[in-house]
Design a protein around this motif. Structure first.
Motif, PDB file in Angstrom:
ATOM      1  N   LYS A   1      52.312 -21.660  99.991  1.00  0.00           N
ATOM      2  CA  LYS A   1      52.086 -23.105  99.918  1.00  0.00           C
ATOM      3  C   LYS A   1      51.160 -23.561 101.048  1.00  0.00           C
ATOM      4  O   LYS A   1      50.463 -24.558 100.923  1.00  0.00           O
ATOM      5  N   PHE A   2      51.170 -22.806 102.137  1.00  0.00           N
ATOM      6  CA  PHE A   2      50.406 -23.231 103.311  1.00  0.00           C
ATOM      7  C   PHE A   2      49.211 -22.328 103.586  1.00  0.00           C
ATOM      8  O   PHE A   2      48.611 -22.384 104.649  1.00  0.00           O
ATOM      9  N   GLU A   3      48.876 -21.462 102.630  1.00  0.00           N
ATOM     10  CA  GLU A   3      47.756 -20.543 102.837  1.00  0.00           C
ATOM     11  C   GLU A   3      46.450 -21.146 102.332  1.00  0.00           C
ATOM     12  O   GLU A   3      46.431 -22.214 101.712  1.00  0.00           O
ATOM     13  N   SER A   4      45.360 -20.399 102.553  1.00  0.00           N
ATOM     14  CA  SER A   4      44.052 -20.884 102.133  1.00  0.00           C
ATOM     15  C   SER A   4      43.946 -20.907 100.610  1.00  0.00           C
ATOM     16  O   SER A   4      44.667 -20.200  99.911  1.00  0.00           O
TER      17      SER A   4
ATOM     18  N   VAL B   1      46.193 -14.879  94.175  1.00  0.00           N
ATOM     19  CA  VAL B   1      47.548 -14.556  93.709  1.00  0.00           C
ATOM     20  C   VAL B   1      47.769 -15.130  92.311  1.00  0.00           C
ATOM     21  O   VAL B   1      48.291 -14.453  91.422  1.00  0.00           O
ATOM     22  N   GLY B   2      47.339 -16.375  92.118  1.00  0.00           N
ATOM     23  CA  GLY B   2      47.483 -16.990  90.802  1.00  0.00           C
ATOM     24  C   GLY B   2      46.769 -16.189  89.732  1.00  0.00           C
ATOM     25  O   GLY B   2      47.307 -15.940  88.651  1.00  0.00           O
ATOM     26  N   MET B   3      45.548 -15.740  90.062  1.00  0.00           N
ATOM     27  CA  MET B   3      44.754 -14.999  89.082  1.00  0.00           C
ATOM     28  C   MET B   3      45.403 -13.660  88.734  1.00  0.00           C
ATOM     29  O   MET B   3      45.312 -13.207  87.577  1.00  0.00           O
ATOM     30  N   VAL B   4      46.044 -13.025  89.712  1.00  0.00           N
ATOM     31  CA  VAL B   4      46.715 -11.749  89.435  1.00  0.00           C
ATOM     32  C   VAL B   4      47.828 -11.951  88.410  1.00  0.00           C
ATOM     33  O   VAL B   4      47.971 -11.156  87.474  1.00  0.00           O
ATOM     34  N   PHE B   5      48.581 -13.041  88.554  1.00  0.00           N
ATOM     35  CA  PHE B   5      49.663 -13.292  87.597  1.00  0.00           C
ATOM     36  C   PHE B   5      49.113 -13.661  86.220  1.00  0.00           C
ATOM     37  O   PHE B   5      49.658 -13.259  85.201  1.00  0.00           O
ATOM     38  N   VAL B   6      48.014 -14.429  86.203  1.00  0.00           N
ATOM     39  CA  VAL B   6      47.374 -14.757  84.930  1.00  0.00           C
ATOM     40  C   VAL B   6      46.880 -13.476  84.253  1.00  0.00           C
ATOM     41  O   VAL B   6      47.092 -13.257  83.059  1.00  0.00           O
ATOM     42  N   LEU B   7      46.259 -12.597  85.044  1.00  0.00           N
ATOM     43  CA  LEU B   7      45.765 -11.322  84.516  1.00  0.00           C
ATOM     44  C   LEU B   7      46.904 -10.512  83.915  1.00  0.00           C
ATOM     45  O   LEU B   7      46.794  -9.955  82.818  1.00  0.00           O
TER      46      LEU B   7
ATOM     47  N   VAL C   1      60.816 -16.556  91.364  1.00  0.00           N
ATOM     48  CA  VAL C   1      59.661 -15.855  91.931  1.00  0.00           C
ATOM     49  C   VAL C   1      58.651 -16.865  92.487  1.00  0.00           C
ATOM     50  O   VAL C   1      58.096 -16.676  93.567  1.00  0.00           O
ATOM     51  N   PHE C   2      58.457 -17.956  91.755  1.00  0.00           N
ATOM     52  CA  PHE C   2      57.537 -19.001  92.191  1.00  0.00           C
ATOM     53  C   PHE C   2      57.982 -19.574  93.541  1.00  0.00           C
ATOM     54  O   PHE C   2      57.167 -19.752  94.461  1.00  0.00           O
ATOM     55  N   ILE C   3      59.284 -19.835  93.671  1.00  0.00           N
ATOM     56  CA  ILE C   3      59.815 -20.386  94.925  1.00  0.00           C
ATOM     57  C   ILE C   3      59.630 -19.392  96.082  1.00  0.00           C
ATOM     58  O   ILE C   3      59.212 -19.762  97.179  1.00  0.00           O
ATOM     59  N   VAL C   4      59.932 -18.101  95.800  1.00  0.00           N
ATOM     60  CA  VAL C   4      59.764 -17.081  96.843  1.00  0.00           C
ATOM     61  C   VAL C   4      58.303 -17.008  97.280  1.00  0.00           C
ATOM     62  O   VAL C   4      57.991 -16.962  98.474  1.00  0.00           O
ATOM     63  N   LEU C   5      57.391 -17.032  96.317  1.00  0.00           N
ATOM     64  CA  LEU C   5      55.957 -16.969  96.640  1.00  0.00           C
ATOM     65  C   LEU C   5      55.542 -18.163  97.500  1.00  0.00           C
ATOM     66  O   LEU C   5      54.841 -18.003  98.503  1.00  0.00           O
TER      67      LEU C   5
END
Lengths: 94, 204
Positions: A63-66, A73-79, A52-56
């Motif tokens: 990897k190239f976004e702001s 996105v990171g916070m959603v997964f942490v939540l 999933v990490f690779i797909v994201l």
């Protein structure tokens, strides 16, 4: 202008990402065939998380976004992780 | 359309993408809720879940995983093609993605109808006589793969619209946001399957 507007994923790069994902799929199938019991759940979910990490990162271009989008996105997964932990605490200690 | 918006607005693009991601977050929690139910029931009925998952065909699941992973790559490549101005190649790649999506659905059809053949569906007599944990497993199996298959169908509709727009030159080197957002949606479908696959088919 953000990086995402200038960066274009190369065909070869995307093909390599697919190869890595297929390899991980094969790995998770082979590992669960061995029947480690409770451990195989853990291994299968770990491999799935890596996939999933690779797909994201590559297919979904994170990897190239702001920084803002990546943090969101990171916070959603942490939540979601927190929700799982809180739910299980509730189930085990009620 | 309107002359006011005809000039290019770089901010627009970022907002488009952010909006799509916000929507994807709600989708993640929609499935996340089901994963949570699965995790709790599995911890309470681990033996029944083990037995029930054994009845699923791991080969079908693996095949569908490969199909979705490849389709994720082709749709990602179609963005590259559009941005390089290679219209024909982009159309071909979206077309391949659609065919793979169809393969996934056909596979799913055979998988489900095989179970229906043995009267294994929610509410059937066979299932009602199962152990409590196994009923829960198959209920979740149908709910999760069913909701996922619905997303595959929605993704196919989105990609078809995108394909037509590429063909009509409404999606171009400068304006490819719709393709990008449809691709994001398609990757989400893949993402969810990556977790569904080991939980339902592999971990027995």
């Amino acid at each position: 202008m953000s990086k995402s507007d200038t960066h274009i994923s190369r065909y070869r790069e995307l093909a390599l990402v697919l190869l890595a994902l297929l390899f991980l799929t094969l790995l998770s199938v082979l590992i669960t065939e061995l029947h480690f019991g409770a451990l195989s759940v853990f291994v299968a979910l770990t491999v799935a998380s890596v996939k999933v990490f690779i797909v994201l990162l590559y297919f979904m271009h994170l990897k190239f976004e702001s920084l803002l989008l990546r943090l969101l996105v990171g916070m959603v997964f942490v939540l979601y992780g927190l929700i799982i932990i809180v739910t299980f605490i509730d189930y085990f200690f009620r | 359309m309107s002359t006011v918006h005809s000039h290019s607005e770089p901010q627009d693009h970022a907002a488009d993408k952010l909006g799509m991601w916000l929507f994807l977050f709600t989708e993640l929690f929609l499935f996340g809720g089901l994963f949570l139910v699965y995790a709790v029931f599995r911890s309470q009925h681990s033996v029944s879940f083990h037995n029930a998952a054994d009845e699923l065909n791991a080969f079908t699941g693996t095949l569908n995983t490969v199909v979705l992973l490849v389709s994720s790559m082709t749709v990602a490549m179609s963005i590259t093609a559009v941005r390089y101005g290679e219209r024909r190649k982009a159309m071909l790649l979206i077309g391949v993605t659609l065919i793979l999506a169809l393969v996934f659905m056909i596979n799913k059809y055979f998988e489900w109808s095989h179970k229906f053949h043995y009267d294994l569906y929610p509410g059937s007599e066979v299932m009602m006589n199962m152990e409590h944990g196994e009923i829960l497993f198959f209920g979740l199996y149908y709910m999760m793969t069913g909701l996922h298959a619905l997303h595959v169908l929605v993704g196919m509709v989105l990609l078809t619209i995108t394909l037509v727009k590429v063909q009509r030159k409404r999606i171009t080197v400068e304006r490819y946001h719709l393709l990008e957002n449809s691709a994001l949606y398609w990757h989400l479908v893949d993402l969810i399957w990556i977790f569904l696959f080991p939980l339902l088919y592999l971990v027995t």
